[in-house]
Structure formats: C-alpha cells, structure tokens
Design a protein around this motif. Structure first.
Motif, mmCIF file in Angstrom:
data_model
loop_
_atom_site.group_PDB
_atom_site.id
_atom_site.type_symbol
_atom_site.label_atom_id
_atom_site.label_comp_id
_atom_site.label_asym_id
_atom_site.label_seq_id
_atom_site.Cartn_x
_atom_site.Cartn_y
_atom_site.Cartn_z
ATOM 1 N N ARG A 1 52.816 53.993 -13.362
ATOM 2 C CA ARG A 1 53.712 53.447 -14.683
ATOM 3 C C ARG A 1 52.815 53.036 -15.675
ATOM 4 N NH1 ARG A 1 59.008 50.997 -14.044
ATOM 5 N NH2 ARG A 1 58.784 50.286 -16.134
ATOM 6 N N ALA A 2 51.292 52.895 -15.462
ATOM 7 C CA ALA A 2 50.522 52.551 -16.456
ATOM 8 C C ALA A 2 50.216 53.679 -17.514
ATOM 9 C CB ALA A 2 49.311 51.938 -15.948
ATOM 10 N N GLU A 3 49.781 53.154 -18.869
ATOM 11 C CA GLU A 3 49.125 54.247 -19.672
ATOM 12 C C GLU A 3 48.141 54.814 -19.052
ATOM 13 O OE1 GLU A 3 50.420 54.311 -22.865
ATOM 14 O OE2 GLU A 3 52.044 52.815 -22.579
ATOM 15 N N LEU A 4 47.754 56.079 -19.575
ATOM 16 C CA LEU A 4 46.825 56.956 -18.942
ATOM 17 C C LEU A 4 45.353 56.275 -19.073
ATOM 18 C CD1 LEU A 4 46.472 59.730 -17.857
ATOM 19 C CD2 LEU A 4 45.640 60.724 -19.864
ATOM 20 N N GLU A 5 44.864 55.591 -20.071
ATOM 21 C CA GLU A 5 43.607 55.039 -19.991
ATOM 22 C C GLU A 5 43.515 53.781 -19.166
ATOM 23 O OE1 GLU A 5 43.696 54.603 -24.339
ATOM 24 O OE2 GLU A 5 44.907 56.126 -23.655
ATOM 25 N N VAL A 6 44.500 53.035 -19.083
ATOM 26 C CA VAL A 6 44.540 51.890 -18.093
ATOM 27 C C VAL A 6 44.497 52.334 -16.674
ATOM 28 C CG1 VAL A 6 45.887 50.265 -17.307
ATOM 29 C CG2 VAL A 6 45.798 50.599 -19.770
ATOM 30 N N ALA A 7 45.241 53.564 -16.363
ATOM 31 C CA ALA A 7 45.259 54.168 -15.182
ATOM 32 C C ALA A 7 44.010 54.514 -14.706
ATOM 33 C CB ALA A 7 46.428 55.452 -15.018
ATOM 34 N N ILE A 8 43.383 55.570 -15.724
ATOM 35 C CA ILE A 8 42.166 56.038 -15.182
ATOM 36 C C ILE A 8 41.141 54.926 -14.849
ATOM 37 C CG2 ILE A 8 39.940 57.222 -16.157
ATOM 38 C CD1 ILE A 8 42.037 58.975 -17.732
ATOM 39 N N ALA A 9 41.119 53.823 -15.898
ATOM 40 C CA ALA A 9 40.001 52.546 -15.467
ATOM 41 C C ALA A 9 40.379 52.080 -14.165
ATOM 42 C CB ALA A 9 40.310 51.688 -16.492
ATOM 43 N N ALA A 10 41.734 52.017 -13.839
ATOM 44 C CA ALA A 10 42.223 51.339 -12.719
ATOM 45 C C ALA A 10 41.547 51.999 -11.249
ATOM 46 C CB ALA A 10 43.766 51.201 -12.701
ATOM 47 N N VAL A 11 42.000 53.440 -11.669
ATOM 48 C CA VAL A 11 41.581 54.361 -10.249
ATOM 49 C C VAL A 11 40.013 54.216 -10.028
ATOM 50 C CG1 VAL A 11 41.582 56.848 -9.426
ATOM 51 C CG2 VAL A 11 43.729 55.673 -10.603
ATOM 52 N N GLY A 12 39.373 54.559 -11.234
ATOM 53 C CA GLY A 12 37.828 54.520 -10.953
ATOM 54 C C GLY A 12 37.451 53.165 -10.339
ATOM 55 N N TRP A 13 37.841 51.871 -10.722
ATOM 56 C CA TRP A 13 37.640 50.602 -10.057
ATOM 57 C C TRP A 13 38.114 50.707 -8.794
ATOM 58 C CZ3 TRP A 13 40.145 46.139 -8.500
ATOM 59 C CH2 TRP A 13 39.438 44.907 -8.589
ATOM 60 N N SER A 14 39.039 51.564 -8.242
ATOM 61 C CA SER A 14 39.526 51.319 -6.939
ATOM 62 C C SER A 14 38.966 51.956 -5.991
ATOM 63 C CB SER A 14 40.932 51.969 -6.977
ATOM 64 O OG SER A 14 40.759 53.454 -6.803
ATOM 65 N N ALA A 15 37.795 52.679 -6.438
ATOM 66 C CA ALA A 15 37.042 53.446 -5.352
ATOM 67 C C ALA A 15 35.907 52.598 -4.772
ATOM 68 C CB ALA A 15 36.303 54.751 -5.925
ATOM 69 N N GLY A 16 35.564 51.497 -5.617
ATOM 70 C CA GLY A 16 34.445 50.437 -5.347
ATOM 71 C C GLY A 16 33.357 50.963 -5.850
ATOM 72 N N SER A 17 32.481 50.306 -6.596
ATOM 73 C CA SER A 17 31.383 50.922 -7.135
ATOM 74 C C SER A 17 30.568 49.597 -7.632
ATOM 75 C CB SER A 17 31.799 51.890 -8.388
ATOM 76 O OG SER A 17 30.446 52.063 -8.846
ATOM 77 N N LEU A 18 29.090 49.788 -7.519
ATOM 78 C CA LEU A 18 28.228 48.950 -8.155
ATOM 79 C C LEU A 18 27.650 49.485 -9.379
ATOM 80 C CD1 LEU A 18 26.514 47.590 -4.696
ATOM 81 C CD2 LEU A 18 28.064 46.593 -6.011
ATOM 82 N N ASN A 19 27.993 50.636 -9.904
ATOM 83 C CA ASN A 19 27.373 51.105 -10.882
ATOM 84 C C ASN A 19 27.319 50.148 -12.160
ATOM 85 O OD1 ASN A 19 27.121 53.698 -9.490
ATOM 86 N ND2 ASN A 19 28.842 54.540 -10.448
ATOM 87 N N GLY A 20 26.619 49.872 -12.859
ATOM 88 C CA GLY A 20 26.698 49.184 -14.008
ATOM 89 C C GLY A 20 26.673 47.537 -13.915
ATOM 90 N N VAL A 21 26.398 46.960 -12.562
ATOM 91 C CA VAL A 21 26.694 45.424 -12.618
ATOM 92 C C VAL A 21 25.444 44.901 -13.083
ATOM 93 C CG1 VAL A 21 28.161 45.432 -10.515
ATOM 94 C CG2 VAL A 21 25.679 45.415 -10.258
ATOM 95 N N ASP A 22 25.539 43.877 -13.863
ATOM 96 C CA ASP A 22 24.414 43.060 -14.215
ATOM 97 C C ASP A 22 24.563 41.683 -14.004
ATOM 98 O OD1 ASP A 22 25.898 42.048 -16.144
ATOM 99 O OD2 ASP A 22 25.399 43.435 -17.612
ATOM 100 N N TRP A 23 23.546 40.627 -14.539
ATOM 101 C CA TRP A 23 23.483 39.537 -14.060
ATOM 102 C C TRP A 23 24.655 38.840 -14.300
ATOM 103 C CZ3 TRP A 23 20.329 38.338 -10.517
ATOM 104 C CH2 TRP A 23 18.913 39.051 -10.308
#
Lengths: 332, 340
Positions: free
Chosen positions: B178-200
C-alpha cells in the motif's frame, strides 16, 4: 475421539455441504473483479454463452483463474494431509518442510539457465526441485517429527538466502523470480496449465486411493504391519504424491504457504481420525480457502491486487489460532 | 562428566569441564572475529594499527576504525548474544526447538511496529525503535494471551506463534504494497536485517537496554536452572514459576525487539544459536551462556561474510545469517542421525 464415531451419513452430508459451498464461492469468485458480474449472469455465461464481452471475460479469464485456484487449493491441502499423516506431525506442511521452497528454487535456477520456456518444462523443474528438497529433508530429519520440521525450516531458509544472493547478482533472474516469489494467481490464467492441472487431478485421486493404507500407518508401524500394509511402499508412494502435488501447485501459483497447514486442521474437525475422509474434506476445503482468498486478493487493495498467498496467511492465521484454542493442537 | 567448581568469596558455580572449554574457545573466536572485523574494510588495517587506533591515536584511518568499524563489530557481538539468549529463553519456555522468537512472531510484530512508524509517522530512528519494541511486545502479549488456558505448553504456543507470525507477515506485506514506492523500498531494505552503517549514536541506548536485560537474566539464572528440572522440583525449591516465566518472556522480547529496532529482523540467529550451542556444550539444562556466545560468533561471522562476499556491495547480514545458520543446522542434524 468423537470424530471416529461420527456416522458416515453425517460425513456425506457435510461433504456435500462443503461441495455446495465450493460451487457458491466459485460463482462469486468469477463475478468479482475490476468489472463486477452478477451471479445469474455468471451462470448464464457458463450454460448458454452469447458472446457478449461479459461472457467472454467469464469464460476466458475468470473461469480459468477459478479453476487454477481450485486445483492449487486441492493440491496444497491434500499434500498437507499426506505430510501430516506421514510425519505424524500437526505442524508439518509442504511449505514448512521446504518442499515448496525447493520447487520455487528450482524454477529460479531454471529460469537463470533458460529452461523455463515451456509450461511442461516449468512443471518438471518444480517437481524435480520438490523431490530433491523432500528427499533431503526426509533423509536428514527422519525419525523425529520435530527434527523433520527443523530440517525443513533450515532448508527453506538456506534456499531463500541463496536465491536472494542470486537475485542480487542476476537482476534478470530476479525479475523472473519476483513472479514466483509471492504466490499469486493473477496473470497466470492465460498460461497453458493443462499439464499441472492433470498432475494435480491424478495426485488427488492417488491420495484418495492410498488413504486407506495411510489410515493403517496412522495407527503406528507395528499395527500397520499386523494389518498387512506394506509400510515402506505406502510411504514411498505418499512421498511421490506429496512432491508431485506441491510441485504442481507451486508451478501454477508460486509458493503459497499455509493452505497445507490450515486445511487439514479444519478438515480433522469434520473427519475425525479417518484418513480417507480427511483427504476428501481437504480436497474440497482447500479449494474453498484458496478461492475465498483469491476473492480477497482482488478487493483488499483499492488499486491492483494483493498476491493470494498474503491473503491465505492473513485468513489462515486467525483460523489456526481458533482451531488450536478450540480443539487443542490435535496431535496425530 | 567431569565438573569444575569455581569459587570466589561466597559465590560458587559448578561448571562442566566441556562447557568451560567451549566458553573459552568461543570467547577466543569472538575476539578473533572482532579483530578481523576491525581490520577489514575498504582498506585493510594491520592488527597493530587496530590496537593503535583503539588506544586513541589520532589520524584519519584511526577515526575510521574507532567510529565506523568498532560500533559495527560491537553491534554484531552484542546483538548476536542478545538474539542467542532470546532464542534460548523461548526454546526453553516452549520446550521446543522451533519456539524461537523469529518463528513465533516477535520479529514480525517488531517489523509491523516499525512499518507503522515509517508509513504513518515520520519514521525517525527514535520512532522506529519505539515502534518496533511496542510491536514486539504486543505480538508477544498476543501469543501469550491466545495460548493461555493450556498454560505455556510448548506445542500449543508454537502453533499459535506460527499463526500469529503468518498473519503479521501478511499484514506487513500488505502495508508495504500500500505504501509509496520510496517508503516501500526503505521498508523492504530494512526488513532483510543489516548492520550496514550503524554508528555509536544508534547503539548507545540499545546497548544499555540489552546490558540491563542480561544482568536481570543472570540474576535469575539459578531459578531458571531449577525450573528446568521440572515444575514440581522448581515449585518445591521456592521458585515462583508463573512470575519467572513472565520475567523470562519480557527479557526475551526486550532483547529481540531492541535488536530488530536497530538492525531490522535478523532471521535465524535466535533459532540456530541455542541449538548449536547446546550440541557443542552437550550439557543438560539451559545453555544460556553457550547460546549467547554462539549467537555472537554467528552474527559477527555472518556480518564479515556479508561485507566480503560481494565486496564492495555490502549484503544485508540477514541474507548470510539465514544461509549459513541453515546449512550448519542441517549439518548438525545429519551428524545426529548418523550417531543414533
């Protein structure tokens, strides 16, 4: 168990009622869509077509789709029954055991190698993938129901991880795979589905014929031997049927989880401990669930469609919770 | 099996020799993987350089090690341990190797909460964290309440958990569609589970929460071990079972949801780590420490592989964790079949 003492007459009446329900939801399903068609008009299109656009839509698009839903639903539900009876595990289903994942993965690899040109080739790949997955899971997990499920989940996730990696490497494959990754009936009604549907019909028939022997196996191996059942052969045939059914369903509709888990749970309420009745009810209730889900998939989003696999999970979850709360986890 | 008694003042612990050895080896592996993680990056840093940087030396590459690689390595360690512990807790409560938080819907619930935060609210990282903790707690409460009546008996809770998980996963897919495309892409990317770019900045609060939860767990660990001996034994030695279970559930949910809030749902660590740890330790009872260490090793190793495999493209660690964890579990299962 009360179900074992339920008389055959009551079971026949219930089965006929389920069939009537199936015809009803199928007629509604043919009527619902971007352009709604009244049930009376649907029936007329089927019995005496006059060539109008409504009748063409019914006969050429929506009817094949409903047939697909019925076929895939029956295949998934019956293979779910076989898996649960064979593994004596109420949590088992082709999806949980990695069989569906194997079929989907084989199709991904096949499309990367350019082997999916024909529908028969696709079906063959799906069944081969399902067989490989079933053999692997069975050889590793045999002996304990929980280990079987654990192996299946492990295999599914390995295949999911590997195919995700492949999709990142090969965007073309990804494009093709997206079609399979979510189980959906949309756009598949035009594909030549005669072969998969024939396999499903034969598979369901085979399951019904085999169900008496499975009944004996469900009583335990020693008892089955005493009753004269050839346990090893029955198991082998059941495995062949499971993989053929799950593979064919995956080939026509993509991986649809949960139908194989939920329908046997519901059918067991009606059929009791009898495997033949369980199989018969599953063959009718599976299509009901998938047709209703397919209707839902067309009305849940204001624009476009929700893949039917999402709807089956959405409907199936609460039903499963209800069944577990009402009747317990129904160990076999 | 031979056992060693560790004593310091009035505290003593009876540890099996194999477990002790395992813990030592695992701790070494964690340290080794950590060092490797600090060395590896766009440019390779020698271990000497890493120690120099950790010692506080100035200069560009030292900042990279301290501010980019160190938080990621620590996140892998702490989150892996948290997931392993959460998995062990739930598998023990349900007495079922399938009863890990990712199977019974807590990950999916946390993801639902985060999706609502992304799509309905503005989706700041604080909202994301809050949303996923709330989602995880609500999912756990739903599973718990729905399976009441039969008690927390294993199979019933797992089946209901799988049902809740399926429903929530469907809801999640629906929200994304249902979401807008950009939101959907961000959400799907986050859904894989990633430690890329975590900082303090992302890690301070989660680390604090996990530390508190682990301290609470250690404080209750003797009661947990008594409970593992059976309900009757536990009750007769003065353990309040229902309260203990509730506390354990809250600790497990807290660990899972905190990790999910920062890194997304990292599948399979919670399912595999306790199983692998238990088999390696071959110890009866509740393998909390082996599970935590195995989880840390798994997540760190997976994150390193995720960086190396398609370098310079960083894969989400969830992809690797599922593939590796699954393969290892299958291998262990095969081994067990051969033995029996």
């Amino acid at each position: 168990m009360t179900g074992t003492r339920r008389r055959s007459g009551a079971r026949v009446v219930l089965l006929v009622a389920a069939l009537v329900l199936l015809v009803g939801v199928a007629v509604v399903s043919v009527g619902v869509g971007a352009h709604a068609i009244a049930p009376a008009e649907v029936v007329r299109a089927l019995l005496e077509p006059n060539g109008s656009s409504d009748h063409l839509v019914v006969r050429d698009i929506r009817l094949p789709r409903a047939v697909l839903a019925v076929g895939a639903g029956a295949a998934l539900a019956v293979s779910g029954v076989l898996v649960q009876v064979l593994s004596r595990n109420p949590l088992a289903e082709p999806g949980v055991l990695g069989v569906t994942a194997g079929a989907g993965f084989a199709i991904t690899v096949g499309s990367a190698l350019g082997l999916t040109a024909s529908a028969a080739g696709e079906l063959l790949l799906a069944v081969l993938g399902a067989v490989a997955a079933a053999l692997l899971v069975y050889s590793v997990g045999r002996g304990s129901p929980l280990r079987l499920v654990l192996t299946g989940v492990a295999l599914s996730s390995v295949l999911a991880g590997v195919s995700l990696g492949m999709r990142l490497l090969l965007p073309d494959v990804f494009d093709e795979y997206r079609f399979w990754a979510v189980g959906s009936l949309a756009g598949r009604e035009q594909a030549p589905n005669a072969w998969p549907l024939l396999v499903i019909a034969l598979g369901v028939l085979g399951a019904l014929l085999l169900s008496r022997q499975l009944d004996a196996i469900a009583l335990g191996e020693t008892t089955a031997h005493a009753l004269g059942a050839n346990v090893a052969r029955v198991r082998l045939v059941a495995l062949v049927l499971i993989t053929a059914l799950a593979g064919a369903a995956t080939a026509v509709a993509g991986p649809i989880l949960f139908v194989g888990l939920i329908v046997p749970h519901l059918a067991r309420r009606l059929a009791g401990a009898s495997v033949p009745w369980l199989t018969a009810y599953a063959a009718v209730l599976g299509p009901v669930l998938l047709v209703v889900s397919d209707i839902g998939s067309r009305v849940l989003l204001p624009t476009g469609e929700v893949p039917v696999a999402i709807v089956t999970a959405f409907l199936g979850g609460p039903v499963l919770v209800w069944a577990v709360r009402r009747y317990g986890a129904a160990p076999l | 099996m031979s056992a060693v008694v560790l004593r310091r003042g009035r505290f003593s612990a009876n540890v099996e020799r194999r477990t002790l050895l395992l813990v030592a080896v695992m701790a070494l592996a964690v340290a080794g993987l950590g060092l490797l993680g600090l060395c590896y990056g766009a440019t390779w840093a020698s271990p000497a350089k890493v120690f120099e940087a950790l010692g506080g030396a100035r200069g560009g590459s030292n900042v990279v090690i301290r501010e980019w690689r160190l938080p990621r390595v620590l996140a892998g360690l702490v989150f892996g341990a948290a997931l392993g512990v959460a998995g062990a807790i739930f598998q023990n409560l349900t007495r079922n190797p399938m009863g890990s938080p990712d199977v019974i819907g807590l990950d999916a619930g946390a993801y639902t909460g985060a999706l609502v935060a992304i799509t309905v609210l503005s989706g700041t990282s604080a909202q994301l964290a809050f949303g996923s903790v709330v989602g995880g707690v609500v999912a756990a409460a739903a599973v718990y309440l729905l399976s009441l009546g039969g008690g927390l008996s294993g199979l019933r809770l797992v089946v209901i958990g799988i049902a809740v998980n399926a429903t929530l996963t469907a809801v999640n897919s629906w929200i994304v569609l249902r979401a807008e495309l950009e939101v959907a892409i961000a959400a799907v990317g986050w859904s894989a589970g990633s430690l890329n770019g975590v900082d303090w900045a992302d890690l301070r609060i989660p680390f604090a929460i996990i530390a508190v939860l682990l301290v609470l767990l250690v404080a209750r660990s003797s009661a947990v071990h008594q409970a593992a001996l059976g309900d009757a034994v536990a009750a007769s030695t003065g353990v309040h079972l229902e309260r203990l279970r509730l506390q354990m559930v809250l600790i497990g949910v807290g660990c899972t949801a905190t990790v999910t809030a920062v890194a997304g749902p990292i599948a399979f660590i919670a399912l595999a780590a306790p199983q692998i740890g238990r088999r390696l330790a071959r110890s009866p009872g509740i393998p909390l420490l082996p599970a935590a260490l195995t989880g840390a090793v798994l997540l760190q190793g997976a994150d390193l592989l995720a960086q190396v495999l398609l370098a310079p493209v960083p894969l989400p660690v969830g992809v690797i964790s599922t593939a590796i964890g699954g393969c290892y579990l299958i291998w262990l299962l095969i081994k067990e079949v051969r033995r029996t």
